[in-house]
Design an enzyme around this catalytic site. Structure first.
Site, mmCIF file in Angstrom:
data_model
loop_
_atom_site.group_PDB
_atom_site.id
_atom_site.type_symbol
_atom_site.label_atom_id
_atom_site.label_comp_id
_atom_site.label_asym_id
_atom_site.label_seq_id
_atom_site.Cartn_x
_atom_site.Cartn_y
_atom_site.Cartn_z
ATOM 1 N N LYS A 17 1.940 -3.800 6.864
ATOM 2 C CA LYS A 17 2.378 -3.873 5.456
ATOM 3 C C LYS A 17 3.894 -3.719 5.371
ATOM 4 O O LYS A 17 4.564 -4.426 4.612
ATOM 5 C CB LYS A 17 1.686 -2.790 4.623
ATOM 6 C CG LYS A 17 0.201 -2.980 4.466
ATOM 7 C CD LYS A 17 -0.135 -4.187 3.601
ATOM 8 C CE LYS A 17 -1.617 -4.432 3.471
ATOM 9 N NZ LYS A 17 -1.947 -5.722 2.877
ATOM 10 N N TYR A 42 -1.985 -0.892 10.926
ATOM 11 C CA TYR A 42 -2.262 -1.423 9.586
ATOM 12 C C TYR A 42 -1.065 -1.172 8.665
ATOM 13 O O TYR A 42 -0.532 -2.097 8.032
ATOM 14 C CB TYR A 42 -3.531 -0.791 8.990
ATOM 15 C CG TYR A 42 -3.642 -1.062 7.508
ATOM 16 C CD1 TYR A 42 -3.930 -2.344 7.045
ATOM 17 C CD2 TYR A 42 -3.401 -0.058 6.562
ATOM 18 C CE1 TYR A 42 -3.973 -2.620 5.686
ATOM 19 C CE2 TYR A 42 -3.443 -0.321 5.206
ATOM 20 C CZ TYR A 42 -3.738 -1.599 4.775
ATOM 21 O OH TYR A 42 -3.768 -1.863 3.419
ATOM 22 N N SER A 62 0.835 -1.195 0.000
ATOM 23 C CA SER A 62 0.000 0.000 0.000
ATOM 24 C C SER A 62 0.867 1.241 0.000
ATOM 25 O O SER A 62 1.970 1.249 0.563
ATOM 26 C CB SER A 62 -0.860 -0.009 1.266
ATOM 27 O OG SER A 62 -1.450 1.251 1.480
HETATM 28 P P1 NAD Z 1 -11.206 -6.644 1.204
HETATM 29 O O1 NAD Z 1 -11.414 -6.612 2.679
HETATM 30 O O2 NAD Z 1 -12.356 -6.366 0.327
HETATM 31 O O3 NAD Z 1 -10.580 -8.049 0.773
HETATM 32 C C1 NAD Z 1 -9.765 -8.809 1.621
HETATM 33 C C2 NAD Z 1 -10.272 -10.247 1.561
HETATM 34 O O4 NAD Z 1 -9.429 -11.064 2.392
HETATM 35 C C3 NAD Z 1 -11.691 -10.416 2.086
HETATM 36 O O5 NAD Z 1 -12.428 -11.215 1.186
HETATM 37 C C4 NAD Z 1 -11.524 -11.112 3.430
HETATM 38 O O6 NAD Z 1 -12.619 -11.924 3.749
HETATM 39 C C5 NAD Z 1 -10.249 -11.902 3.184
HETATM 40 N N1 NAD Z 1 -9.463 -12.205 4.397
HETATM 41 C C6 NAD Z 1 -9.044 -11.340 5.346
HETATM 42 N N2 NAD Z 1 -8.328 -11.982 6.274
HETATM 43 C C7 NAD Z 1 -8.265 -13.289 5.905
HETATM 44 C C8 NAD Z 1 -7.682 -14.437 6.458
HETATM 45 N N3 NAD Z 1 -7.004 -14.385 7.604
HETATM 46 N N4 NAD Z 1 -7.813 -15.611 5.815
HETATM 47 C C9 NAD Z 1 -8.518 -15.685 4.662
HETATM 48 N N5 NAD Z 1 -9.102 -14.606 4.082
HETATM 49 C C10 NAD Z 1 -8.985 -13.424 4.696
HETATM 50 O O7 NAD Z 1 -9.991 -5.631 0.889
HETATM 51 P P2 NAD Z 1 -9.447 -5.100 -0.507
HETATM 52 O O8 NAD Z 1 -9.758 -3.657 -0.589
HETATM 53 O O9 NAD Z 1 -9.840 -5.984 -1.602
HETATM 54 O O10 NAD Z 1 -7.887 -5.206 -0.226
HETATM 55 C C11 NAD Z 1 -7.132 -6.335 -0.633
HETATM 56 C C12 NAD Z 1 -5.694 -6.152 -0.161
HETATM 57 O O11 NAD Z 1 -5.166 -4.938 -0.694
HETATM 58 C C13 NAD Z 1 -5.554 -6.038 1.357
HETATM 59 O O12 NAD Z 1 -4.389 -6.716 1.736
HETATM 60 C C14 NAD Z 1 -5.394 -4.561 1.587
HETATM 61 O O13 NAD Z 1 -4.651 -4.283 2.749
HETATM 62 C C15 NAD Z 1 -4.650 -4.135 0.349
HETATM 63 N N6 NAD Z 1 -4.850 -2.715 -0.002
HETATM 64 C C16 NAD Z 1 -6.125 -2.229 -0.117
HETATM 65 C C17 NAD Z 1 -6.322 -0.880 -0.425
HETATM 66 C C18 NAD Z 1 -7.709 -0.302 -0.481
HETATM 67 O O14 NAD Z 1 -7.856 0.892 -0.283
HETATM 68 N N7 NAD Z 1 -8.745 -1.084 -0.773
HETATM 69 C C19 NAD Z 1 -5.213 -0.054 -0.619
HETATM 70 C C20 NAD Z 1 -3.938 -0.586 -0.518
HETATM 71 C C21 NAD Z 1 -3.769 -1.931 -0.190
HETATM 72 C C1 WQD Z 2 -9.241 9.903 0.846
HETATM 73 C C2 WQD Z 2 -9.421 11.409 1.078
HETATM 74 C C3 WQD Z 2 -9.715 11.975 3.387
HETATM 75 C C4 WQD Z 2 -13.568 9.952 3.875
HETATM 76 C C5 WQD Z 2 -6.757 4.872 3.034
HETATM 77 C C6 WQD Z 2 -5.728 4.140 3.850
HETATM 78 C C7 WQD Z 2 -4.618 3.663 2.960
HETATM 79 C C8 WQD Z 2 -5.162 2.851 1.780
HETATM 80 C C9 WQD Z 2 -6.270 3.542 1.083
HETATM 81 C C10 WQD Z 2 -5.111 0.532 2.326
HETATM 82 C C11 WQD Z 2 -8.645 11.933 2.286
HETATM 83 C C12 WQD Z 2 -10.957 12.305 2.601
HETATM 84 C C13 WQD Z 2 -12.389 10.443 3.362
HETATM 85 C C14 WQD Z 2 -14.610 10.863 4.223
HETATM 86 C C15 WQD Z 2 -13.209 12.685 3.520
HETATM 87 N N1 WQD Z 2 -5.745 1.607 2.226
HETATM 88 N N2 WQD Z 2 -12.207 11.787 3.183
HETATM 89 N N3 WQD Z 2 -14.387 12.191 4.034
HETATM 90 O O1 WQD Z 2 -6.946 7.927 3.779
HETATM 91 O O2 WQD Z 2 -6.019 8.240 1.429
HETATM 92 O O3 WQD Z 2 -6.133 5.984 2.402
HETATM 93 O O4 WQD Z 2 -7.248 3.984 2.033
HETATM 94 O O5 WQD Z 2 -3.936 0.336 2.194
HETATM 95 O O6 WQD Z 2 -3.768 2.903 3.750
HETATM 96 O O7 WQD Z 2 -5.192 5.015 4.822
HETATM 97 O O8 WQD Z 2 -8.224 7.088 1.724
HETATM 98 O O9 WQD Z 2 -10.561 7.149 1.006
HETATM 99 O O10 WQD Z 2 -10.045 7.221 3.473
HETATM 100 O O11 WQD Z 2 -9.522 9.202 2.047
HETATM 101 O O12 WQD Z 2 -13.046 13.900 3.354
HETATM 102 O O13 WQD Z 2 -15.676 10.471 4.714
HETATM 103 O O14 WQD Z 2 -10.798 11.656 1.361
HETATM 104 O O15 WQD Z 2 -9.456 12.959 4.359
HETATM 105 O O16 WQD Z 2 -8.205 13.217 1.969
HETATM 106 P P1 WQD Z 2 -6.795 7.422 2.409
HETATM 107 P P2 WQD Z 2 -9.680 7.592 2.096
#
Ligand code: NAD
Ligand code: WQD
Length: 340
Positions: free
Chosen positions: A156, A152, A128
């Site tokens: 990572k 979190y 991330s």
């Molecule tokens: P999500 O929660 O929709 O998907 C994660 C999936 O993993 C879910 O289906 C959940 O049931 C499963 N899971 C969690 N823990 C588990 C375990 N111990 N065993 C088996 N299954 C498990 O999240 P997402 O948005 O699809 O994110 C996927 C990956 O990408 C995550 O690792 C997340 O940290 C990373 N990521 C997400 C974002 C974002 O903003 N969505 C940004 C950067 C990184």
């Molecule tokens: C985006 C912008 C908020 C909600 C997070 C995690 C990051 C990654 C992605 C997993 C910011 C603003 C948000 C709201 C708002 N996840 N906001 N009102 O914080 O960039 O990243 O998700 O790895 O680790 O920290 O994403 O969508 O929460 O926010 O004004 O109700 O929207 O302040 O500027 P963020 P976000």
């Protein structure tokens, strides 16, 4: 086309995983999904199969279950693993650090141990942009300093370091650490998308729920940042582009170049108010909002330098803000309660 390759997708029923499974099936891979459904629904996988016109193999269970992993790798000849499974709510990780470290870090250890025992050395890991903490300058390159501000993000970073040690220990490991920026949008069919189980933490699903009438207004967290309009700026990337990036990462693993951390972003930053305006256009109605205090832990701006992904993976994001909002809206409008 059929590749004769089988990919294990942990967390394949989740938001990014489900979109990636479709791309994998379309590209001719066979897919085994391991998911405990802690943050997803089996319905997502049923829709994946119907959209791709091909089945997946589901193994329901936890990445921390060593016996299950051993059975899984015994029963299927896995060529590579895409590891999405993890918990991802920043605020929750501050309240429950042990749960986050156990699930994300210990779970990844269990997975890597099982892979090593089975002789599977190809891994794509969901990292991330949060690993950059508050970056010293923009756009963010992969060689920037890393740092975490919450459990979190630290989970990572710890995993990235564990995977680097693994690579140093044995050259047969091929590891793509994909640092996603802000994934948004949905499949263009409107059949799969992001389905937060609680009040959404992230901007786009929150706006979508305001648009569909589930929330009465958006709170804009901070309007005094040093940005174009005072609101936070992020690099939003369409989940379809992100999914495509994983297919490219699998092809890169096959070239056996070892370990690389790679940004997956567009290189363009949009403010909260720009996102709101674009979503209003997509859904055809004004969306109420209030300017409120900053959210603790947020940074002003964050966007990627996407050059490495282009040069190393041959991948760049293709879809713009309009598609992100239109597709997110179609999903939300057609499934106001998600997969329920
Ligand atoms: P999500 O929660 O929709 O998907 C994660 C999936 O993993 C879910 O289906 C959940 O049931 C499963 N899971 C969690 N823990 C588990 C375990 N111990 N065993 C088996 N299954 C498990 O999240 P997402 O948005 O699809 O994110 C996927 C990956 O990408 C995550 O690792 C997340 O940290 C990373 N990521 C997400 C974002 C974002 O903003 N969505 C940004 C950067 C990184
Ligand atoms: C985006 C912008 C908020 C909600 C997070 C995690 C990051 C990654 C992605 C997993 C910011 C603003 C948000 C709201 C708002 N996840 N906001 N009102 O914080 O960039 O990243 O998700 O790895 O680790 O920290 O994403 O969508 O929460 O926010 O004004 O109700 O929207 O302040 O500027 P963020 P976000």
């Amino acid at each position: 086309m059929h590749t004769n390759k089988t990919i294990l997708v942990t967390g394949g029923a989740g938001y990014i995983g489900s979109h990636t499974c479709i791309k994998l099936l379309e590209a001719g891979y066979d897919v085994v999904v391991l998911d405990n459904f802690s943050n997803s629904s089996p319905e997502a996988l049923r829709r994946v199969e119907s959209l791709a016109g091909r089945p997946t193999t589901l193994v329901q269970g936890d990445i921390n279950d060593h016996a299950l992993l051993a059975r899984l790798f015994g029963a299927h000849k896995i060529d590579a693993v895409i590891h999405f499974a993890g918990l991802k709510a920043v605020g929750e990780s501050v309240e429950q650090p042990l749960r986050y470290y156990h699930n994300n870090v210990t779970g990844t250890l269990a997975l890597c141990q099982a892979m090593q025992t089975a002789g599977v050395f190809n891994l794509v890991f969901s990292s991330s942009a949060t690993v950059y903490g508050d970056p010293a300058s923009l756009p963010i390159r992969e060689d920037f300093a890393t740092g975490a501000t919450n459990p979190y993000g630290r989970s990572k970073l710890i995993i990235e370091e564990i995977l680097s040690d693994l690579h140093r220990s044995a050259p047969e490991w091929n590891l793509a650490l994909l640092r996603y920026f802000n994934p948004v949008g949905a499949h263009p069919s409107g059949r799969i998308g992001e389905d937060p189980s609680d009040i959404p933490n992230n901007l786009m699903p929150y706006i979508a729920q305001v648009a569909v009438g589930r929330r009465d207004h958006l709170s804009v967290f901070g309007s005094d940042y040093d940005t174009k309009d005072g609101t936070g700026v992020r690099d939003y990337i369409h989940v379809q582009d992100l999914a495509e990036g994983h297919v490219k990462a699998l092809e890169w693993l096959d070239r056996k170049e070892g370990l690389k951390a790679i940004n997956l972003g567009t290189g363009t930053g949009y403010s909260v108010l720009e996102m709101l305006k674009a979503f209003e256009k997509a859904c055809g109605k004004p969306l109420p909002y209030k300017l409120v205090d900053r959210r603790p832990g947020d940074i002003a701006s964050c966007y990627a330098d996407p050059a490495m992904a282009r040069d190393v993976l041959g991948w760049s994001a293709k879809l713009g803000l309009e598609a992100m909002c239109e597709d997110a809206w179609r999903w939300q409008r057609d499934n106001p309660k998600g997969y329920e």
